[in-house]
Scaffold this motif. Sequence first.
Motif, PDB file in Angstrom:
ATOM      1  N   ARG A   1      16.480 -23.266  24.482  1.00  0.00           N
ATOM      2  CA  ARG A   1      17.806 -23.003  24.941  1.00  0.00           C
ATOM      3  C   ARG A   1      18.732 -22.341  24.156  1.00  0.00           C
ATOM      4  NH1 ARG A   1      14.820 -24.780  28.254  1.00  0.00           N
ATOM      5  NH2 ARG A   1      15.148 -26.105  29.907  1.00  0.00           N
ATOM      6  N   TRP A   2      19.601 -21.298  24.706  1.00  0.00           N
ATOM      7  CA  TRP A   2      20.677 -20.753  24.005  1.00  0.00           C
ATOM      8  C   TRP A   2      21.759 -20.037  24.877  1.00  0.00           C
ATOM      9  CZ3 TRP A   2      21.213 -15.391  25.483  1.00  0.00           C
ATOM     10  CH2 TRP A   2      19.992 -15.060  26.124  1.00  0.00           C
ATOM     11  N   GLY A   3      22.816 -19.777  24.547  1.00  0.00           N
ATOM     12  CA  GLY A   3      23.762 -19.399  25.222  1.00  0.00           C
ATOM     13  C   GLY A   3      24.600 -18.325  24.742  1.00  0.00           C
ATOM     14  N   LEU A   4      25.394 -17.456  25.391  1.00  0.00           N
ATOM     15  CA  LEU A   4      26.503 -16.650  24.646  1.00  0.00           C
ATOM     16  C   LEU A   4      27.924 -17.074  25.214  1.00  0.00           C
ATOM     17  CD1 LEU A   4      24.782 -13.208  25.391  1.00  0.00           C
ATOM     18  CD2 LEU A   4      24.492 -14.442  23.418  1.00  0.00           C
ATOM     19  N   ALA A   5      28.739 -16.756  24.320  1.00  0.00           N
ATOM     20  CA  ALA A   5      30.258 -17.013  24.550  1.00  0.00           C
ATOM     21  C   ALA A   5      30.958 -15.811  24.512  1.00  0.00           C
ATOM     22  CB  ALA A   5      30.817 -18.136  23.628  1.00  0.00           C
ATOM     23  N   TYR A   6      31.854 -15.575  25.313  1.00  0.00           N
ATOM     24  CA  TYR A   6      32.662 -14.211  25.349  1.00  0.00           C
ATOM     25  C   TYR A   6      34.163 -14.645  25.521  1.00  0.00           C
ATOM     26  CZ  TYR A   6      28.246 -12.275  26.704  1.00  0.00           C
ATOM     27  OH  TYR A   6      27.011 -11.779  26.718  1.00  0.00           O
ATOM     28  N   ASP A   7      34.825 -13.493  24.990  1.00  0.00           N
ATOM     29  CA  ASP A   7      36.369 -13.602  25.069  1.00  0.00           C
ATOM     30  C   ASP A   7      36.597 -13.061  26.691  1.00  0.00           C
ATOM     31  OD1 ASP A   7      36.561 -14.471  22.431  1.00  0.00           O
ATOM     32  OD2 ASP A   7      36.776 -12.453  21.640  1.00  0.00           O
ATOM     33  N   ASP A  27      39.462  -7.071  26.967  1.00  0.00           N
ATOM     34  CA  ASP A  27      40.580  -6.314  27.495  1.00  0.00           C
ATOM     35  C   ASP A  27      40.876  -5.104  26.805  1.00  0.00           C
ATOM     36  OD1 ASP A  27      40.608  -8.041  29.651  1.00  0.00           O
ATOM     37  OD2 ASP A  27      41.948  -9.217  28.829  1.00  0.00           O
ATOM     38  N   GLY A  28      41.048  -4.043  27.562  1.00  0.00           N
ATOM     39  CA  GLY A  28      41.468  -2.476  26.560  1.00  0.00           C
ATOM     40  C   GLY A  28      40.681  -2.107  25.573  1.00  0.00           C
ATOM     41  N   GLN A  29      39.407  -2.704  25.450  1.00  0.00           N
ATOM     42  CA  GLN A  29      38.377  -2.220  24.506  1.00  0.00           C
ATOM     43  C   GLN A  29      37.113  -1.488  25.370  1.00  0.00           C
ATOM     44  OE1 GLN A  29      39.096  -2.417  21.173  1.00  0.00           O
ATOM     45  NE2 GLN A  29      41.013  -3.006  21.689  1.00  0.00           N
ATOM     46  N   PRO A  30      36.492  -0.791  24.505  1.00  0.00           N
ATOM     47  CA  PRO A  30      35.299  -0.248  25.409  1.00  0.00           C
ATOM     48  C   PRO A  30      34.162  -1.324  25.428  1.00  0.00           C
ATOM     49  CG  PRO A  30      35.987   0.931  23.354  1.00  0.00           C
ATOM     50  CD  PRO A  30      36.809  -0.016  23.050  1.00  0.00           C
ATOM     51  N   PRO A  31      33.095  -0.883  26.368  1.00  0.00           N
ATOM     52  CA  PRO A  31      32.060  -1.963  26.557  1.00  0.00           C
ATOM     53  C   PRO A  31      31.148  -2.221  25.276  1.00  0.00           C
ATOM     54  CG  PRO A  31      32.349  -0.527  28.303  1.00  0.00           C
ATOM     55  CD  PRO A  31      33.124   0.104  27.280  1.00  0.00           C
ATOM     56  N   GLU A  32      30.898  -3.505  25.216  1.00  0.00           N
ATOM     57  CA  GLU A  32      29.737  -3.422  24.007  1.00  0.00           C
ATOM     58  C   GLU A  32      28.450  -3.986  24.676  1.00  0.00           C
ATOM     59  OE1 GLU A  32      31.984  -6.447  21.951  1.00  0.00           O
ATOM     60  OE2 GLU A  32      33.151  -5.321  21.049  1.00  0.00           O
ATOM     61  N   VAL A  33      27.409  -3.394  24.428  1.00  0.00           N
ATOM     62  CA  VAL A  33      26.057  -3.527  24.819  1.00  0.00           C
ATOM     63  C   VAL A  33      25.273  -4.315  24.014  1.00  0.00           C
ATOM     64  CG1 VAL A  33      24.080  -2.565  26.291  1.00  0.00           C
ATOM     65  CG2 VAL A  33      26.561  -1.490  26.416  1.00  0.00           C
ATOM     66  N   SER A  34      24.744  -5.306  24.367  1.00  0.00           N
ATOM     67  CA  SER A  34      23.673  -6.070  23.162  1.00  0.00           C
ATOM     68  C   SER A  34      22.510  -6.840  23.943  1.00  0.00           C
ATOM     69  CB  SER A  34      24.302  -7.275  22.790  1.00  0.00           C
ATOM     70  OG  SER A  34      24.644  -8.164  23.760  1.00  0.00           O
ATOM     71  N   SER A  35      21.425  -6.358  23.362  1.00  0.00           N
ATOM     72  CA  SER A  35      20.087  -6.835  23.869  1.00  0.00           C
ATOM     73  C   SER A  35      19.677  -7.915  23.062  1.00  0.00           C
ATOM     74  CB  SER A  35      18.815  -5.590  23.577  1.00  0.00           C
ATOM     75  OG  SER A  35      17.603  -5.841  24.121  1.00  0.00           O
ATOM     76  N   HIS A  36      19.057  -8.864  23.658  1.00  0.00           N
ATOM     77  CA  HIS A  36      18.764 -10.206  23.075  1.00  0.00           C
ATOM     78  C   HIS A  36      17.405 -10.283  23.524  1.00  0.00           C
ATOM     79  CE1 HIS A  36      23.088 -11.186  22.394  1.00  0.00           C
ATOM     80  NE2 HIS A  36      22.988 -10.286  23.597  1.00  0.00           N
ATOM     81  N   ARG A  37      16.749 -11.270  22.530  1.00  0.00           N
ATOM     82  CA  ARG A  37      15.226 -11.762  22.975  1.00  0.00           C
ATOM     83  C   ARG A  37      15.342 -12.865  23.864  1.00  0.00           C
ATOM     84  NH1 ARG A  37      14.909 -11.318  17.371  1.00  0.00           N
ATOM     85  NH2 ARG A  37      15.558 -13.309  16.892  1.00  0.00           N
ATOM     86  N   LEU A  38      14.543 -12.824  24.975  1.00  0.00           N
ATOM     87  CA  LEU A  38      14.835 -13.918  25.987  1.00  0.00           C
ATOM     88  C   LEU A  38      14.366 -15.186  25.462  1.00  0.00           C
ATOM     89  CD1 LEU A  38      15.808 -14.254  28.994  1.00  0.00           C
ATOM     90  CD2 LEU A  38      13.372 -13.954  29.605  1.00  0.00           C
ATOM     91  N   SER A  39      13.421 -15.501  24.588  1.00  0.00           N
ATOM     92  CA  SER A  39      12.897 -16.439  23.569  1.00  0.00           C
ATOM     93  C   SER A  39      13.915 -17.306  23.177  1.00  0.00           C
ATOM     94  CB  SER A  39      11.753 -16.324  23.048  1.00  0.00           C
ATOM     95  OG  SER A  39      12.282 -15.571  22.073  1.00  0.00           O
ATOM     96  N   GLY A  41      17.396 -15.843  22.334  1.00  0.00           N
ATOM     97  CA  GLY A  41      18.825 -15.269  22.295  1.00  0.00           C
ATOM     98  C   GLY A  41      19.031 -14.257  21.180  1.00  0.00           C
ATOM     99  N   GLY A  42      18.187 -14.263  20.102  1.00  0.00           N
ATOM    100  CA  GLY A  42      18.444 -13.480  18.967  1.00  0.00           C
ATOM    101  C   GLY A  42      18.762 -12.040  19.100  1.00  0.00           C
ATOM    102  N   VAL A  43      19.616 -11.424  18.576  1.00  0.00           N
ATOM    103  CA  VAL A  43      19.897 -10.099  18.880  1.00  0.00           C
ATOM    104  C   VAL A  43      19.055  -9.109  18.479  1.00  0.00           C
ATOM    105  CG1 VAL A  43      21.858  -8.512  18.673  1.00  0.00           C
ATOM    106  CG2 VAL A  43      22.549 -10.849  18.836  1.00  0.00           C
TER     107      VAL A  43
END
Length: 204
Positions: A1-7, A27-39, A41-43
């Motif tokens: 089990r894993w999760g991601l937290a966002y502002d 808010d007010g910033q460019p988008p950030e794209v991240s790819s994670h292992r589904l197993s 959650g590793g970036v």
Amino acid sequence: RWGLAYDAGQHTWDMSEDRFVSVHRPDGQPPEVSSHRLSDGGVEWCRRLEGAIGDGDRLRTVIHHDGVTVLAHGRLTRLDADGEVAWTRPVERSADSLINPDDAVLVAGSEFPQTSSVLAVDESGKTIWSRRAALATRVAGVADGLVVVVRGARVVALDAQTGAERWRAPAAPDVAVRSGAVLLRDIRFRSVCEHHLLPFAGRA
């Protein structure tokens, strides 16, 4: 089990059999794209899309076998398997749908009448076909080589390879594409037990 937290900000995501891709725009910033292992959650990689700032615009993303495409602030951006930008191109600022019929075609739609369009783009970023309409257009789904759109009071099926119209039918308040069929649900009735499917000639 894993999760991601966002502002605070906007967020969208897509998932494949082995990857989870997240797009977050603070808010007010460019988008950030991240790819994670589904197993676990590793970036795998993370990329900031500089210049794609517009808090009122919707974010969309789809995963391909060899990368990711992001719709943000009136631009399509294709990232390769390592998160490097392969190409970027402008689209309608009001575009809010991004669908992946197959790995070579992207479809962007809009719900705004003054800029209503459906655009198919190949894997190199070049336009395959484009359809414009005077009525609001929403992409309902893709199945069996057809792009199903809701256009005004009609459901229209377009050939995913050419954009040619294959069939049309009266629309309903709720339209979905499931298991190769187009479902039109009439919700004008007050009883929750009396919703009806509207029959018509045509399959996705």
